[in-house]
Scaffold this motif. Sequence first.
Motif, PDB file in Angstrom:
ATOM      1  N   LEU A   1       0.836  -1.200   0.000  1.00 34.99           N
ATOM      2  CA  LEU A   1       0.000   0.000   0.000  1.00 34.99           C
ATOM      3  C   LEU A   1       0.870   1.249   0.000  1.00 34.99           C
ATOM      4  CD1 LEU A   1      -2.675  -1.023   2.669  1.00 34.99           C
ATOM      5  CD2 LEU A   1      -2.889  -1.147   0.175  1.00 34.99           C
ATOM      6  N   TYR A   2       0.628   2.128  -0.952  1.00 34.68           N
ATOM      7  CA  TYR A   2       1.354   3.391  -0.989  1.00 34.68           C
ATOM      8  C   TYR A   2       0.876   4.267   0.159  1.00 34.68           C
ATOM      9  CZ  TYR A   2       3.186   7.851  -2.648  1.00 34.68           C
ATOM     10  OH  TYR A   2       3.857   9.047  -2.740  1.00 34.68           O
ATOM     11  N   ARG A   3       1.798   4.706   0.959  1.00 33.58           N
ATOM     12  CA  ARG A   3       1.527   5.487   2.175  1.00 33.58           C
ATOM     13  C   ARG A   3       0.561   4.739   3.109  1.00 33.58           C
ATOM     14  NH1 ARG A   3       5.658   7.298   0.783  1.00 33.58           N
ATOM     15  NH2 ARG A   3       6.066   9.395   0.006  1.00 33.58           N
TER      16      ARG A   3
ATOM     17  N   ARG B   1       8.584  -0.497  -1.654  1.00 32.47           N
ATOM     18  CA  ARG B   1       9.723  -1.374  -1.383  1.00 32.47           C
ATOM     19  C   ARG B   1      10.742  -0.704  -0.482  1.00 32.47           C
ATOM     20  NH1 ARG B   1       8.907  -2.642  -6.943  1.00 32.47           N
ATOM     21  NH2 ARG B   1      10.534  -1.155  -7.558  1.00 32.47           N
ATOM     22  N   ALA B   2      10.988   0.578  -0.717  1.00 32.63           N
ATOM     23  CA  ALA B   2      11.954   1.304   0.112  1.00 32.63           C
ATOM     24  C   ALA B   2      11.461   1.412   1.553  1.00 32.63           C
ATOM     25  CB  ALA B   2      12.210   2.693  -0.479  1.00 32.63           C
ATOM     26  N   GLU B   3      10.174   1.710   1.709  1.00 30.32           N
ATOM     27  CA  GLU B   3       9.620   1.809   3.066  1.00 30.32           C
ATOM     28  C   GLU B   3       9.643   0.457   3.764  1.00 30.32           C
ATOM     29  OE1 GLU B   3       5.913   3.669   3.706  1.00 30.32           O
ATOM     30  OE2 GLU B   3       6.728   5.683   3.358  1.00 30.32           O
ATOM     31  N   ARG B   4       9.379  -0.614   3.012  1.00 33.63           N
ATOM     32  CA  ARG B   4       9.390  -1.954   3.601  1.00 33.63           C
ATOM     33  C   ARG B   4      10.797  -2.313   4.101  1.00 33.63           C
ATOM     34  NH1 ARG B   4       5.791  -6.128   2.262  1.00 33.63           N
ATOM     35  NH2 ARG B   4       4.420  -4.382   1.733  1.00 33.63           N
TER      36      ARG B   4
ATOM     37  N   ALA C   1      13.108  -0.198   5.099  1.00 37.39           N
ATOM     38  CA  ALA C   1      13.376   0.604   6.294  1.00 37.39           C
ATOM     39  C   ALA C   1      12.614   0.064   7.500  1.00 37.39           C
ATOM     40  CB  ALA C   1      13.012   2.068   6.031  1.00 37.39           C
ATOM     41  N   ALA C   2      11.363  -0.351   7.285  1.00 36.94           N
ATOM     42  CA  ALA C   2      10.560  -0.886   8.380  1.00 36.94           C
ATOM     43  C   ALA C   2      11.127  -2.205   8.887  1.00 36.94           C
ATOM     44  CB  ALA C   2       9.111  -1.074   7.930  1.00 36.94           C
ATOM     45  N   THR C   3      11.602  -3.046   7.976  1.00 36.62           N
ATOM     46  CA  THR C   3      12.187  -4.322   8.383  1.00 36.62           C
ATOM     47  C   THR C   3      13.472  -4.096   9.175  1.00 36.62           C
ATOM     48  OG1 THR C   3      11.235  -5.403   6.442  1.00 36.62           O
ATOM     49  CG2 THR C   3      13.034  -6.551   7.560  1.00 36.62           C
ATOM     50  N   ALA C   4      14.243  -3.093   8.761  1.00 33.08           N
ATOM     51  CA  ALA C   4      15.467  -2.781   9.501  1.00 33.08           C
ATOM     52  C   ALA C   4      15.155  -2.317  10.920  1.00 33.08           C
ATOM     53  CB  ALA C   4      16.263  -1.700   8.758  1.00 33.08           C
TER      54      ALA C   4
ATOM     55  N   ALA D   1       5.090  -4.328   7.074  1.00 25.97           N
ATOM     56  CA  ALA D   1       4.247  -3.571   6.148  1.00 25.97           C
ATOM     57  C   ALA D   1       3.225  -2.711   6.877  1.00 25.97           C
ATOM     58  CB  ALA D   1       3.532  -4.524   5.194  1.00 25.97           C
ATOM     59  N   MET D   2       2.946  -3.025   8.144  1.00 26.39           N
ATOM     60  CA  MET D   2       1.921  -2.294   8.884  1.00 26.39           C
ATOM     61  C   MET D   2       2.492  -1.272   9.861  1.00 26.39           C
ATOM     62  SD  MET D   2      -0.763  -5.392   9.727  1.00 26.39           S
ATOM     63  CE  MET D   2      -1.834  -4.302  10.709  1.00 26.39           C
ATOM     64  N   ARG D   3       3.796  -1.295  10.079  1.00 23.08           N
ATOM     65  CA  ARG D   3       4.376  -0.466  11.142  1.00 23.08           C
ATOM     66  C   ARG D   3       4.545   0.987  10.713  1.00 23.08           C
ATOM     67  NH1 ARG D   3       4.883  -3.305  16.107  1.00 23.08           N
ATOM     68  NH2 ARG D   3       5.186  -5.491  15.573  1.00 23.08           N
TER      69      ARG D   3
END
Length: 445
Positions: free
Chosen positions: A337-339, A393-396, A398-401, A409-411
């Motif tokens: 999901l975008y944003r 993908r970039a946000e995912r 960063a969130a995983t890190a 994906a939800m954080r």
Amino acid sequence: MERPTAAVIGAGAAGLAACKALGDAGVDAVCFESGDTVGGLWVYGSAGSPAYRTLHLNTSKGRTEFADHPMPAHWPDYPDHVRVAGWLADYADRFGLRPAVRLRHTVDHVAPTGDGRWTVRATGPDGPVEVTVAAVVVASGHNRVPKPPGDVPGRCAAEQLHSHAYRGPEQLAGRRVLVVGGGNSAMDIAVDSSYAASRTLLSLRRGVWIVPKYLLGRPSDTLNGALARRLPWRLRQRISQRMLTTTVGPPTRYGLPAPAHGFLQDHPTLSDGLLTRLTHGEIEARPGIAGFDGHRVTFTDGRSDDVDLVVWCTGYRVELPFLDPALLGDTPEALPLYRHVFHPDLPGLALIGLMQSTGAAFPLFEAQARLVAAYLAGRYALPEPAAQHADIRAERRAATARWGQRRPAMRVDFDAYLAQLARELTAGTRRAARGRGVTFPAGRP
């Protein structure tokens, strides 16, 4: 040209925020709510609600209220569910949202029509209902389908209860209770149990940071909010963690396992009562469960105890049963999901509230709803789908890190995400004005 129409699924806080924003943007909407009133999970006793009698906000009212509907100044900092449910009902009345809400309507199926629109089928008191709309806004929440505990060796003869079915301390009275979990519900139920049960054990498989509701005489979330406006999260983490360990001590001080991650790298657990009841011996901390043998439970440190009731506070599954599984991929909680709102490949489908915040949720619902409303009104343009996917993908990553594999994906970081949504609305408005990006076809019938 005909104004676009939208169907909103759910009339809890997220759905009501969506209805308000859509109305403000001139977008006609119908809202389907399975319950018999508005307010969602905050309505104690409503079908499907996990609310219990001692439930209170775990974020302060100033950080939880809607921007255009503040909570009363004379309320306590952490109001109970009765006040919150009434406040949401007042929100619906104040902004004239009730006429759009169809109560006791359960959405059964949502599907694209093939011509850019969506069909929504629901079952109501008078039978099936079907509408075809230009867009669907899913605001049904993700705290309604209990997630069962994983496989535990042995046979448990004690009564077992998921926190979703907990309603009040009378269910615990006089019993030997084992509460399993490290979230806010687990802490609330353990504290309730410590006053009602004959004995209370709290089992945590992994450590969590316990944040008291007040620090330095102020609601604790207001302190982190002040830091968030000035500092990156890594620096906030060091400052907040040092403050916690200085004022209340590390979790190990109370017999709890040490957190595997630093502060602000998991959903916060707030409780004033837990640490006090632990220090009084009214709650006894235990590590993870190794196995059951009848009423006897053995823990991973070798200790064992007899219990009459196990309360599993193991959270909830994300389920969107009205959407075709082919649209959801492997699991709804990993939707791209975008944003955290828009699916790049499914125009006209938006989700509000499919996230886990480090702070409150209501202001994020409100900001997401404004983004959706601007898009459906044709005043906000999304980037091209390829750019959306790249950003996701970039946000995912960063969130995983930051959060590891626990629902990356939800954080969202409450303050950072709220600021990001404001910037996104501005950027998308500029894209629309320049004729760039993907604008919703506002004239679509």
